[in-house]
Scaffold this active site. Structure first.
Site, PDB file in Angstrom:
ATOM      1  N   ASP A  21     -18.489   1.295 -23.783  1.00  0.00           N
ATOM      2  CA  ASP A  21     -18.206   0.261 -24.770  1.00  0.00           C
ATOM      3  C   ASP A  21     -19.062   0.487 -26.006  1.00  0.00           C
ATOM      4  O   ASP A  21     -20.181   1.019 -25.924  1.00  0.00           O
ATOM      5  CB  ASP A  21     -18.530  -1.126 -24.203  1.00  0.00           C
ATOM      6  N   TYR A  38     -26.441   2.488 -14.104  1.00  0.00           N
ATOM      7  CA  TYR A  38     -26.570   1.644 -15.291  1.00  0.00           C
ATOM      8  C   TYR A  38     -27.793   0.737 -15.161  1.00  0.00           C
ATOM      9  O   TYR A  38     -28.106   0.257 -14.058  1.00  0.00           O
ATOM     10  CB  TYR A  38     -25.352   0.746 -15.461  1.00  0.00           C
ATOM     11  N   ASP A  44     -20.021 -10.078 -22.891  1.00  0.00           N
ATOM     12  CA  ASP A  44     -21.298  -9.585 -23.416  1.00  0.00           C
ATOM     13  C   ASP A  44     -21.652 -10.353 -24.682  1.00  0.00           C
ATOM     14  O   ASP A  44     -20.948 -11.274 -25.100  1.00  0.00           O
ATOM     15  CB  ASP A  44     -21.274  -8.066 -23.635  1.00  0.00           C
TER      16      ASP A  44
END
Length: 305
Positions: free
Chosen positions: A41, A69, A83
């Site tokens: 992203d 991650y 987010d």
């Protein structure tokens, strides 16, 4: 010399993966194929595996490797993008002992489970990208899909128990934003990602990657940063072969495994697949009953494979 290999790039937050691909394509010039082994992203940062030349055909192999991650998230709100970039769609009081409740939840995420991707994602819904549907004002109906998470653990706590950090190791198709969203829903208060960093893809690591500004500057000799496909082959069940077998594979014919030299057992279940490395060939294919290898993808190499 025909370029072929893997380039590890450290993508910064705020830059789209397609911009990184385009930047490398500009540097290498016309006629050189450039692809990727899974996007990030724009709001995320970290390791992006770029593929050059014939290596673009190995995209599925790279995406099949496990990923690690680091994610930081905040409780108290759910956002439209899951987010920090989205609008608040729900808010709720953060429960006391949030850390203990999160720790108790995490084992339920382990293994293979169904996950619903975010509305703002690249998954296709009736032929359209979900993010395009969502940004047009409609709500995409996204089906849950199986994902696999092999480890997930708390690594930090901030803001007096309102913000937390996790390290997650997962497989292809897993959305970390969805994990955070689901934690917030389980606690009843909402949660959204503050920052997301991809640390590794298989044995490829962020600390070994080229910085994006060095890619753009034009000062770097990119050919020296290309990693050979043998580094990818070593992460899978793999063999080496001689020139005579190269020719058989290039003709699309099966070869017997007993005539090959084992190179690596790989990092997991081979799943009926294997790689054969020849002097000038990278071959990916199926392991058949009777001890045969069936080539599916043949990539010609120059120099050291």
């Amino acid at each position: 010399m025909t370029l072929c290999g893997v380039l590890l790039l450290d993508k910064p937050e705020g830059i789209r993966s397609t911009v990184c691909v385009a930047a490398l394509r500009r540097r290498l010039g016309k006629g050189v194929k450039v692809g990727h082994g899974g996007t990030l992203d724009s709001t995320a940062e970290g390791l992006l595996v770029l593929l050059v030349g014939g290596a673009t055909r190995t995209s599925d192999l790279v995406m099949g490797l496990p990923k690690v991650y680091d994610v930081r998230f905040r409780l108290g709100e759910e956002r439209s993008t899951d987010d920090f970039s989205g609008d608040t769609v729900f808010s709720g009081p953060v429960p006391q002992d949030a850390a203990g409740r999160i720790a108790a939840l995490l084992p339920s995420f382990l293994g293979t489970r169904l996950q619903t991707p975010p509305d703002i994602s690249a998954v296709r819904v009736n032929g359209k990208r979900a993010h395009r549907i969502a940004r047009s004002g409609e709500s995409p109906v996204i089906s849950s899909r199986p994902v696999h998470i092999s480890s997930i653990r708390l690594t930090g706590e901030e803001d007096e128990g309102r913000s937390f950090a996790l390290r997650i190791r997962c497989r292809k198709g897993t959305y970390v934003r969805s994990i955070v969203r689901d934690i917030g829903r389980a606690l009843g208060c909402g949660a959204y990602v503050l920052s997301l960093v991809r640390r590794s893809i298989g044995r490829f690591r962020q600390e070994d990657a080229l910085a994006f500004d060095r890619l753009e500057s034009g000062d770097e000799d990119l050919s020296r940063n290309l990693r050979p496909l043998s580094e990818l082959a070593a992460q899978y069940y793999s063999f080496s072969c001689g020139p005579g077998t190269d020719a058989v594979l290039l003709a699309g014919k099966n070869v017997p495994l007993p005539g090959l030299v084992p190179l690596s057992p790989g990092d997991g279940d081979p799943g009926g697949k294997a790689v054969i490395l020849g002097e000038k060939l990278f071959s990916w294919g199926n392991l058949l009953p009777g001890g045969l290898f069936e080539p599916k993808i043949n990539i010609l190499l120059e120099g050291n494979p």
